[in-house]
Write an enzyme that holds these catalytic residues in place. Sequence first.
Site, mmCIF file in Angstrom:
data_model
loop_
_atom_site.group_PDB
_atom_site.id
_atom_site.type_symbol
_atom_site.label_atom_id
_atom_site.label_comp_id
_atom_site.label_asym_id
_atom_site.label_seq_id
_atom_site.Cartn_x
_atom_site.Cartn_y
_atom_site.Cartn_z
ATOM 1 N N ASP A 86 0.834 -1.195 0.000
ATOM 2 C CA ASP A 86 0.000 0.000 0.000
ATOM 3 C C ASP A 86 0.874 1.252 0.000
ATOM 4 O O ASP A 86 2.089 1.194 0.230
ATOM 5 C CB ASP A 86 -0.932 0.001 1.225
ATOM 6 C CG ASP A 86 -2.134 0.928 1.057
ATOM 7 O OD1 ASP A 86 -2.268 1.560 -0.005
ATOM 8 O OD2 ASP A 86 -2.925 1.026 2.010
ATOM 9 N N LYS A 87 0.192 2.374 -0.244
ATOM 10 C CA LYS A 87 0.843 3.692 -0.248
ATOM 11 C C LYS A 87 0.010 4.623 0.607
ATOM 12 O O LYS A 87 -1.213 4.498 0.655
ATOM 13 C CB LYS A 87 0.871 4.194 -1.693
ATOM 14 C CG LYS A 87 1.502 5.511 -1.942
ATOM 15 C CD LYS A 87 0.689 6.751 -2.160
ATOM 16 C CE LYS A 87 -0.739 6.826 -2.390
ATOM 17 N NZ LYS A 87 -1.295 8.204 -2.505
ATOM 18 N N HIS A 88 0.668 5.523 1.292
ATOM 19 C CA HIS A 88 -0.070 6.571 1.995
ATOM 20 C C HIS A 88 0.596 7.902 1.698
ATOM 21 O O HIS A 88 1.819 7.998 1.655
ATOM 22 C CB HIS A 88 -0.069 6.322 3.512
ATOM 23 C CG HIS A 88 -0.852 7.361 4.260
ATOM 24 N ND1 HIS A 88 -2.222 7.342 4.333
ATOM 25 C CD2 HIS A 88 -0.463 8.460 4.936
ATOM 26 C CE1 HIS A 88 -2.643 8.381 5.033
ATOM 27 N NE2 HIS A 88 -1.587 9.084 5.418
ATOM 28 N N SER A 89 -0.250 8.919 1.494
ATOM 29 C CA SER A 89 0.291 10.247 1.203
ATOM 30 C C SER A 89 -0.104 11.202 2.310
ATOM 31 O O SER A 89 -1.170 11.051 2.918
ATOM 32 C CB SER A 89 -0.283 10.714 -0.133
ATOM 33 O OG SER A 89 -0.214 12.115 -0.221
ATOM 34 N N THR A 126 -9.134 10.961 -1.491
ATOM 35 C CA THR A 126 -9.402 9.902 -2.477
ATOM 36 C C THR A 126 -10.865 9.464 -2.455
ATOM 37 O O THR A 126 -11.468 9.232 -3.511
ATOM 38 C CB THR A 126 -8.466 8.710 -2.181
ATOM 39 O OG1 THR A 126 -7.131 9.179 -2.304
ATOM 40 C CG2 THR A 126 -8.683 7.566 -3.139
ATOM 41 N N ARG A 174 -7.043 15.694 19.943
ATOM 42 C CA ARG A 174 -5.910 16.527 19.491
ATOM 43 C C ARG A 174 -6.408 17.727 18.688
ATOM 44 O O ARG A 174 -5.887 18.839 18.805
ATOM 45 C CB ARG A 174 -4.964 15.691 18.623
ATOM 46 C CG ARG A 174 -4.105 14.725 19.404
ATOM 47 C CD ARG A 174 -3.422 13.749 18.473
ATOM 48 N NE ARG A 174 -2.588 14.407 17.490
ATOM 49 C CZ ARG A 174 -2.318 13.907 16.280
ATOM 50 N NH1 ARG A 174 -2.813 12.750 15.895
ATOM 51 N NH2 ARG A 174 -1.550 14.568 15.453
ATOM 52 N N SER A 189 -0.526 8.095 14.537
ATOM 53 C CA SER A 189 -1.883 8.214 14.001
ATOM 54 C C SER A 189 -1.936 7.698 12.556
ATOM 55 O O SER A 189 -2.784 6.866 12.203
ATOM 56 C CB SER A 189 -2.301 9.684 14.067
ATOM 57 O OG SER A 189 -3.472 9.909 13.337
ATOM 58 N N LYS A 193 -3.294 3.416 11.640
ATOM 59 C CA LYS A 193 -4.385 3.053 10.727
ATOM 60 C C LYS A 193 -3.867 2.202 9.562
ATOM 61 O O LYS A 193 -4.463 1.207 9.190
ATOM 62 C CB LYS A 193 -5.039 4.326 10.176
ATOM 63 C CG LYS A 193 -5.770 5.132 11.245
ATOM 64 C CD LYS A 193 -6.533 6.300 10.658
ATOM 65 C CE LYS A 193 -5.682 7.466 10.256
ATOM 66 N NZ LYS A 193 -5.527 8.536 11.201
ATOM 67 N N LYS A 194 -2.752 2.608 8.989
ATOM 68 C CA LYS A 194 -2.242 1.909 7.798
ATOM 69 C C LYS A 194 -1.777 0.494 8.133
ATOM 70 O O LYS A 194 -2.042 -0.455 7.409
ATOM 71 C CB LYS A 194 -1.061 2.677 7.192
ATOM 72 C CG LYS A 194 -1.478 3.697 6.173
ATOM 73 C CD LYS A 194 -1.910 3.072 4.855
ATOM 74 C CE LYS A 194 -2.985 3.904 4.187
ATOM 75 N NZ LYS A 194 -3.529 3.354 2.963
HETATM 76 N N1 URA Z 1 -3.271 12.483 9.342
HETATM 77 C C1 URA Z 1 -3.575 11.565 10.291
HETATM 78 O O1 URA Z 1 -4.190 10.549 10.027
HETATM 79 N N2 URA Z 1 -3.163 11.822 11.555
HETATM 80 C C2 URA Z 1 -2.477 12.912 11.911
HETATM 81 O O2 URA Z 1 -2.137 13.056 13.050
HETATM 82 C C3 URA Z 1 -2.180 13.849 10.906
HETATM 83 C C4 URA Z 1 -2.582 13.606 9.613
#
Ligand code: URA
Length: 446
Positions: A86-89, A126, A174, A189, A193-194
Site C-alpha cells: 500500500d501507499k499513503h500520502s 481519495t 488533538r 496516528s 491506521k495503515k
Molecule cells: N493524518 C492523520 O491521520 N493523523 C495525523 O495526526 C495527521 C494527519
Amino acid sequence: MVGTLLPQELIRRKRDGNELPAEAIQDFVNGIARGDIGDGQIGAFAMAVYLNGMSDAETVVLTAATRDSGQVLRWKALDLPGPLLDKHSTGGVGDLVSLVLGPWVAACGGHVPMISGRGLGHTGGTLDKLESIPGYDVSPDMARFRALVKDVGVAIIGQTADLAPADKRLYAVRDVTATVESLPLIVASILGKKLACGLDGLVMDVKVGSGAFMPTAQASRELAGSLADVATRAGTPTTALLTDMNQPLAACAGNALEVHAALRLLGGDLSDRRLYEVTRALGVEMLLMGHLAATREEARDRLDKALFSGAAAERFARMVAGLGGPNDLLERPDDHLPEAPVRLAVHADREGIVQQLDTRALGMAVVELGGGRLEASAAIDHSVGLANIAAIGERVDAERPLAIIHARDRASGERAAHQVRQATRVDDTAVRAGPLIHDAIRLEDT
Ligand code: URA
C-alpha cells in the site's frame, strides 16, 4: 487503575519529561479504545507528548498499540499469490496518485487493500474523488472488500469503525486541544491506521512545498524519516519518498476532474507528466518491497508494460464495477461523471512565465468552489474545480489562461478566478520547476 500505571501517573511522567514504559503506553491506548479513559486525560497526555516528545522506542510502541487497538486485517487464509502493498500520502492538491497507483500495482501482481480518507483542509481526499463516480460504494462489507483485494488485486474504500479505534478518539481530542502538530502523535496516528491493514510493505509519499501538510521542507523530511523508521520497526517494511507539492501534481484539482485525469493516465496518456513520474516512482518502491521486481529498471519496465497494455486500466474498471460503479466508466466517462455548468478561463494580469504557485491557496479555491468541506459534515460538489492549471515555467498570455475554473455559478467562479490570480506569480524570468522527487528514505539507507 487501567493497567501498569494510573493514567494520571503516566501523564505526570510524560509531563516531567520521562520515558514511558512500553506496557503503560499499551494499557493507556487500550483504555482510550475501550472508553475507560476520558477526554480530559487524553488531552493532557497529548499535550505532554506535544511538549516533551517521545523517543523512537516510545513512538514504535504507541504506533503498534494504536494499530492493535482494533481489528488487524489478516490475509493468510486467502492464500494470496502476491504481496500486500500500500501507499499513503500526507495529502496534496491535484494528487490523485492513489486512483492510478492501486490498480497499476495490482496489474503487476500486488494486492492493494487501500483504506483512504476524505479531503482535509486544502487537500483533496481519495474517497471524495471516488464518490464522483455514481454508485461507487466506499463502505462495502469486509467480505466484499477482501474478495476484491483477492480477485482484482485492489480495492479502495473508506475507514471502518473497527480499524485503529484509539486513533479516532485521540485524533478528535488533538484537533481541539492544539496538539495535532506533534511528530510522534502524527506518526502513530497515520501508521496505526495503515499498519492495521496487514501489509507486507508500505510506501509513504511525504509532500514538500507550498501545498504540503508539514510547514517546512525540514519538517517534511523529519516526518518521512520517522514514518519509515517507526513503521519498519513496528514490523512493516516502509520506504518514504519526499515528493514535490510546490504546484498541483496534476494540471487539475477537483473531484470529478481528477477522476478524468486518472482515466487519461490509465489510458496511457502521459500529458500529466509529473503525475505519471511520481506515481511510477512510488510504484517502483512498492514492486521492490513486494519482490515483484529485482531492480529499479525491471520495476519501471513492468509498470510501463502494465500501463501501456491497458492492464492497469482494466483493474481500475473491475474495481469500480465491483464496488457498484458503472461497467463502462473507462469507455464513457462523460456519461457518468458530473460536469459543472459554468466554465471560466482565468487569465493572469500580465503576460509572462509562471514563477511560483501558492498551492495551498489553489486547494482552498477548490474548497470554496464547493469541491471540499469547510466543516466535517458538509456535502461537496464533485463537479467543480480547476482544470488546465498552468505549471511553473509555463508561458501564460491572452491565449493561455492560468486555469479553467469549473463552477456551479458565475459568482463563485469569479471569486475563484481572483484567488487563482492571487496564488500565481508571473514575470519575465525563465524558470524551471524544482525536482519532483526531493529525496528517498529506504531501509537499506538507514
Ligand atoms: N493524518 C492523520 O491521520 N493523523 C495525523 O495526526 C495527521 C494527519
